[in-house]
Design a protein around this motif. Structure first.
Motif, PDB file in Angstrom:
ATOM      1  N   VAL A   1       0.877  -1.260   0.036  1.00  0.00           N
ATOM      2  CA  VAL A   1       0.104   0.072  -0.103  1.00  0.00           C
ATOM      3  C   VAL A   1       0.802   1.070   0.021  1.00  0.00           C
ATOM      4  CG1 VAL A   1      -1.476   1.392   1.479  1.00  0.00           C
ATOM      5  CG2 VAL A   1      -2.190  -0.810   0.895  1.00  0.00           C
ATOM      6  N   GLU A   2       0.635   2.085  -0.904  1.00  0.00           N
ATOM      7  CA  GLU A   2       1.583   3.317  -1.120  1.00  0.00           C
ATOM      8  C   GLU A   2       0.951   4.607  -1.419  1.00  0.00           C
ATOM      9  OE1 GLU A   2       5.665   3.245   0.009  1.00  0.00           O
ATOM     10  OE2 GLU A   2       4.394   4.855  -0.833  1.00  0.00           O
ATOM     11  N   GLN A   3       1.355   5.713  -0.702  1.00  0.00           N
ATOM     12  CA  GLN A   3       0.885   6.932  -1.222  1.00  0.00           C
ATOM     13  C   GLN A   3       1.697   7.381  -2.319  1.00  0.00           C
ATOM     14  OE1 GLN A   3      -0.753   9.823   0.205  1.00  0.00           O
ATOM     15  NE2 GLN A   3      -1.857   8.245   1.389  1.00  0.00           N
ATOM     16  N   ASN A   4       3.010   6.892  -2.325  1.00  0.00           N
ATOM     17  CA  ASN A   4       4.015   7.197  -3.438  1.00  0.00           C
ATOM     18  C   ASN A   4       3.517   6.396  -4.613  1.00  0.00           C
ATOM     19  OD1 ASN A   4       6.050   7.522  -5.093  1.00  0.00           O
ATOM     20  ND2 ASN A   4       7.546   7.827  -3.550  1.00  0.00           N
ATOM     21  N   ALA A   5       2.589   6.634  -5.528  1.00  0.00           N
ATOM     22  CA  ALA A   5       1.881   5.778  -6.430  1.00  0.00           C
ATOM     23  C   ALA A   5       2.871   5.598  -7.693  1.00  0.00           C
ATOM     24  CB  ALA A   5       0.815   6.415  -7.317  1.00  0.00           C
ATOM     25  N   ARG A   6       3.753   6.345  -8.115  1.00  0.00           N
ATOM     26  CA  ARG A   6       4.736   6.136  -9.092  1.00  0.00           C
ATOM     27  C   ARG A   6       5.750   5.123  -8.540  1.00  0.00           C
ATOM     28  NH1 ARG A   6       6.155   8.105 -13.697  1.00  0.00           N
ATOM     29  NH2 ARG A   6       4.557   9.775 -13.387  1.00  0.00           N
ATOM     30  N   ALA A   7       6.291   5.333  -7.539  1.00  0.00           N
ATOM     31  CA  ALA A   7       7.118   4.131  -6.890  1.00  0.00           C
ATOM     32  C   ALA A   7       6.770   2.873  -6.701  1.00  0.00           C
ATOM     33  CB  ALA A   7       7.946   4.702  -5.580  1.00  0.00           C
ATOM     34  N   ALA A   8       5.468   2.865  -6.296  1.00  0.00           N
ATOM     35  CA  ALA A   8       4.709   1.554  -6.141  1.00  0.00           C
ATOM     36  C   ALA A   8       4.543   0.662  -7.477  1.00  0.00           C
ATOM     37  CB  ALA A   8       3.615   1.832  -5.527  1.00  0.00           C
ATOM     38  N   LEU A   9       3.899   1.670  -8.498  1.00  0.00           N
ATOM     39  CA  LEU A   9       3.833   0.933  -9.655  1.00  0.00           C
ATOM     40  C   LEU A   9       4.968   0.759 -10.683  1.00  0.00           C
ATOM     41  CD1 LEU A   9       0.454   3.237 -10.950  1.00  0.00           C
ATOM     42  CD2 LEU A   9       0.607   0.827  -9.807  1.00  0.00           C
ATOM     43  N   ASP A  10       6.014   1.170 -10.115  1.00  0.00           N
ATOM     44  CA  ASP A  10       7.260   1.051 -10.777  1.00  0.00           C
ATOM     45  C   ASP A  10       7.801  -0.253 -10.390  1.00  0.00           C
ATOM     46  OD1 ASP A  10       7.512   3.231 -12.292  1.00  0.00           O
ATOM     47  OD2 ASP A  10       9.084   4.327 -11.217  1.00  0.00           O
ATOM     48  N   ILE A  11       7.577  -0.753  -9.199  1.00  0.00           N
ATOM     49  CA  ILE A  11       8.235  -1.980  -8.756  1.00  0.00           C
ATOM     50  C   ILE A  11       6.975  -2.948  -8.914  1.00  0.00           C
ATOM     51  CG2 ILE A  11       7.434  -1.588  -6.200  1.00  0.00           C
ATOM     52  CD1 ILE A  11       9.982  -3.004  -5.480  1.00  0.00           C
ATOM     53  N   ALA A  12       5.983  -2.806  -8.937  1.00  0.00           N
ATOM     54  CA  ALA A  12       4.703  -3.860  -8.822  1.00  0.00           C
ATOM     55  C   ALA A  12       4.491  -4.555 -10.002  1.00  0.00           C
ATOM     56  CB  ALA A  12       3.450  -3.180  -8.111  1.00  0.00           C
ATOM     57  N   ASP A  13       4.092  -5.785  -9.922  1.00  0.00           N
ATOM     58  CA  ASP A  13       3.681  -6.262 -11.250  1.00  0.00           C
ATOM     59  C   ASP A  13       2.060  -6.041 -11.540  1.00  0.00           C
ATOM     60  OD1 ASP A  13       5.927  -8.399 -11.267  1.00  0.00           O
ATOM     61  OD2 ASP A  13       5.338  -8.813  -9.172  1.00  0.00           O
ATOM     62  N   ASP A  14       1.547  -6.005 -10.548  1.00  0.00           N
ATOM     63  CA  ASP A  14      -0.055  -5.505 -10.842  1.00  0.00           C
ATOM     64  C   ASP A  14      -0.264  -4.269  -9.808  1.00  0.00           C
ATOM     65  OD1 ASP A  14      -0.553  -8.223 -12.192  1.00  0.00           O
ATOM     66  OD2 ASP A  14       0.153  -8.880 -10.580  1.00  0.00           O
TER      67      ASP A  14
ATOM     68  N   GLY B   1      -5.311  -4.033 -12.906  1.00  0.00           N
ATOM     69  CA  GLY B   1      -4.506  -4.543 -13.962  1.00  0.00           C
ATOM     70  C   GLY B   1      -3.079  -4.811 -13.734  1.00  0.00           C
ATOM     71  N   PRO B   2      -2.243  -5.148 -14.890  1.00  0.00           N
ATOM     72  CA  PRO B   2      -0.744  -4.916 -14.648  1.00  0.00           C
ATOM     73  C   PRO B   2      -0.305  -3.675 -14.362  1.00  0.00           C
ATOM     74  CG  PRO B   2      -1.615  -6.167 -16.769  1.00  0.00           C
ATOM     75  CD  PRO B   2      -2.622  -5.495 -16.133  1.00  0.00           C
ATOM     76  N   SER B   3       0.690  -3.504 -13.541  1.00  0.00           N
ATOM     77  CA  SER B   3       0.865  -1.974 -13.012  1.00  0.00           C
ATOM     78  C   SER B   3       1.315  -1.128 -14.104  1.00  0.00           C
ATOM     79  CB  SER B   3       1.988  -2.400 -12.209  1.00  0.00           C
ATOM     80  OG  SER B   3       3.207  -2.907 -12.321  1.00  0.00           O
ATOM     81  N   ALA B   4       1.979  -1.638 -15.206  1.00  0.00           N
ATOM     82  CA  ALA B   4       2.696  -1.027 -16.369  1.00  0.00           C
ATOM     83  C   ALA B   4       1.619  -0.341 -17.089  1.00  0.00           C
ATOM     84  CB  ALA B   4       3.484  -1.672 -17.383  1.00  0.00           C
ATOM     85  N   ALA B   5       0.330  -1.209 -17.311  1.00  0.00           N
ATOM     86  CA  ALA B   5      -0.776  -0.781 -18.009  1.00  0.00           C
ATOM     87  C   ALA B   5      -1.613   0.464 -16.956  1.00  0.00           C
ATOM     88  CB  ALA B   5      -1.986  -1.731 -18.085  1.00  0.00           C
ATOM     89  N   LEU B   6      -1.523   0.274 -15.619  1.00  0.00           N
ATOM     90  CA  LEU B   6      -2.059   1.137 -14.896  1.00  0.00           C
ATOM     91  C   LEU B   6      -1.236   2.377 -14.863  1.00  0.00           C
ATOM     92  CD1 LEU B   6      -3.317  -0.486 -11.585  1.00  0.00           C
ATOM     93  CD2 LEU B   6      -4.752   0.529 -13.490  1.00  0.00           C
ATOM     94  N   ALA B   7      -0.089   2.455 -15.029  1.00  0.00           N
ATOM     95  CA  ALA B   7       0.790   3.432 -14.744  1.00  0.00           C
ATOM     96  C   ALA B   7       0.723   4.377 -16.229  1.00  0.00           C
ATOM     97  CB  ALA B   7       2.310   3.266 -14.602  1.00  0.00           C
ATOM     98  N   GLY B   8       0.203   3.588 -17.140  1.00  0.00           N
ATOM     99  CA  GLY B   8      -0.048   4.388 -18.478  1.00  0.00           C
ATOM    100  C   GLY B   8      -1.600   4.865 -18.641  1.00  0.00           C
TER     101      GLY B   8
END
Lengths: 243, 333
Positions: free
Chosen positions: A195-208, A221-228
């Protein structure tokens, strides 16, 4: 992408809250071994409530299964290998760093060899903790406290870590160190619910990833898709220049 | 006052202070782990004196049946939930062994009466936790205090029924008297100091060097953290109550050799342990120990100068102690 193995943690229709006020409304998610699932969302979306309910600190309705069995009490889950590192860290402030770590072995107490190897591994991961092993936990800096909280959770060799805001209040360099450690743990097959406030760092490292709003999962979804995803970028990632 | 009288009073005060120290330690352990102010500790103290006195007289103490009844209820409760066979086995076998030893053993034998009495009274601590406090362990401190007060009256009532209103004494651990020049040092005073010192040493070792002791400290230090590493909160509570009950029972055996203890005497004695614990801010063991010795010596000197004011002097200590503590707390904010 490789297909995910059978999930270690399965949450279905989880409803929980404080007293009569429900904060979570039917949340479902799952985490598989060797994968990181990041939960992002605004303040008050119910992220911490979700973590507390999953480990049984709050009464829960719905289905929570860990390693194929219905999840029991917080203590039972810790013994079975699902350990929460809360936002407050919940360290034993008036005890030494070494004693804090030692108590992390409680689920496997009595196994001297396992305890010694757990100390070796945690000290290898966080050399700073070994330097400070005789110091009281209350005297540690914010980053060291987070290392100790993580280290204590790892002492019982868990299969699932639940991390609530591991970057909260830490300097960016320390956040990077901690996230590097998390990536290494994932490579060893540990499942992580983050669980993270720092969404960018979290989605960078996460798979989903899951986006939690008003106690409901509104996007996953997959974190790469979410980050986009334009909605996620607009709400949680700013213009993309900040971290 | 001559030096001779002063030394005699000091000897008395130190011995009583040692008892208050033990009680303060029990109160601190229970409070730090469960947030319960263990008021019924004094009733367990009285139970211990009265139980050992009955055993020494060759009778079967009524507290044995209290233990058996509560243990049976614990067995039924565990059997109903059916998850922890070891807990169930303990509450089945331990009371059975104690009961058998009391009914058919040479219970009046000096070497058996005291251990039997301790074995009867000590398990009452965790049983009280199991049935009175554990079901509401998340309640506010005030609720737990009210519950503890209620439990004190219930236990005092039970004590009245089981033992009657008369006080009783037990055989001293040592009847010898040591002459140090003109000063007579009673063997019992020395025995109290020695037993208290051994117990404090044992507790230090338990909390400082064993994993079980550290787990109990962890439960006191951070309740959430302890649960997160898998230390069962209910078990920690039971251990804390067991320690406090043991310490109270031992105190009852020690003090009961010099002072007759009746069913309602224990409360006042444990209140003085409470004063000592308060001087330690309900948190610091060394400060509580110093407070206990201070209370014991003040009480002893007070009984010489102004015996009617003895208790007033001791309890008035609370006012400066609390004022100082709240000033310090305010300074920290």
């Amino acid at each position: 992408m490789t297909p995910a193995p059978a999930p270690l943690l399965e949450v279905e229709g989880l409803t929980a809250g404080y007293g009569r006020v429900a904060v979570l409304h039917g949340v479902s998610l799952s985490v598989a071994p060797g994968r990181i699932l990041a939960i992002v969302g605004p303040n008050g979306a119910g992220k911490t409530t979700l973590m507390s309910a999953v480990v049984g600190l709050l009464p829960r309705q719905g289905r929570v299964r860990f390693a194929g069995a219905a999840a029991g009490s917080t203590e039972a889950l810790a013994t079975a290998g699902a350990v929460l590192v809360p936002e407050t860290r919940a360290l034993f402030a008036d005890m030494s760093v070494a004693d804090n770590l030692l108590l992390g072995t409680w689920p496997r107490r009595g196994d001297a060899r396992a305890t010694a190897s757990a100390f070796r591994d945690v000290y290898a991961l966080f050399p700073r903790l070994e330097e400070r092993r005789g110091q009281r936990a209350a005297t540690l800096s914010g980053g060291e406290r987070q290392m100790l909280a993580l280290g204590r959770a790892l002492m019982s060799r868990p299969r699932l870590l639940l991390l609530d805001e591991p970057s909260l209040g830490l300097a960016p360099r320390i956040v990077r160190d901690i996230f590097r450690v998390l990536a290494g743990l994932r490579a060893q097959g540990l499942a992580i619910l983050l669980v993270e406030q720092n969404a960018r760092a979290a989605l960078d490292i996460a798979d989903d990833g899951c986006v939690l709003e008003m106690g409901e999962v509104v996007l996953r979804g997959p974190s790469a898709a979410l980050a986009g995803d334009p909605r996620v970028i607009a709400t949680y990632l700013g213009t993309g220049s900040s971290g | 006052m001559t030096l001779f009288v002063f030394l005699a009073l000091l000897q008395d005060g130190l011995a009583t202070g040692a008892i208050y120290l033990l009680l303060a330690v029990g109160l601190l352990i229970v409070f730090s782990v469960t947030r319960v102010i263990f008021v019924p500790q004094g009733d367990l103290l009285a139970f211990a004196t009265l139980t050992v006195a009955q055993l020494e007289a060759g009778q079967v103490p009524g507290t044995l049946w209290l233990l058996d009844g509560l243990a049976l209820a614990a067995v039924l409760a565990e059997a109903y939930r059916g998850r922890r066979p070891r807990v169930l086995a303990f509450w089945l076998l331990f009371p059975a062994a104690v009961t058998a030893a009391t009914l058919w053993g040479p219970r009046a034998a000096p070497l058996l009466a005291v251990p039997l009495g301790l074995a009867v009274v000590t398990p009452l601590g965790p049983l009280l936790w199991r049935f009175a406090f554990r079901p509401v362990s998340d309640a506010p401190v005030l609720t737990l205090l009210i519950l503890a007060m209620a439990l004190h009256f219930v236990l005092a009532g039970i004590g009245m029924v089981l033992f009657g209103a008369d006080g009783a004494t037990v055989a001293p651990l040592s009847g010898a008297t040591l002459m140090l020049g003109p000063l007579a040092v009673s063997g019992q005073s020395l025995a109290i100091l020695v037993v208290a010192a051994i117990l404090v040493g044992a507790l230090r070792w338990f909390f400082g060097a064993t994993l079980a002791g550290k787990a109990l400290r962890a439960a006191a230090s951070d309740r959430l953290g302890a649960r997160l590493v898998g230390i069962d909160a209910a078990d920690s509570g039971a251990r804390a109550f067991a320690l406090a009950a043991f310490v109270a029972a031992l105190s009852g055996v020690l003090i009961g050799a010099a002072t007759p203890i009746a069913y309602d005497t224990g409360f006042e004695i444990s209140l003085k342990g409470f004063v000592a614990a308060i001087i330690g801010g309900l948190a610091s063991y060394p400060a509580a120990a110093a407070g206990a010795i201070l209370v014991g010596v003040l009480e002893s000197l007070g009984s010489f100068w102004a015996s009617a004011w003895r208790d007033v002097i001791v309890f008035a200590l609370l006012i400066p102690a609390l004022a100082l503590l709240s000033l310090r707390a305010a300074g920290r904010k």
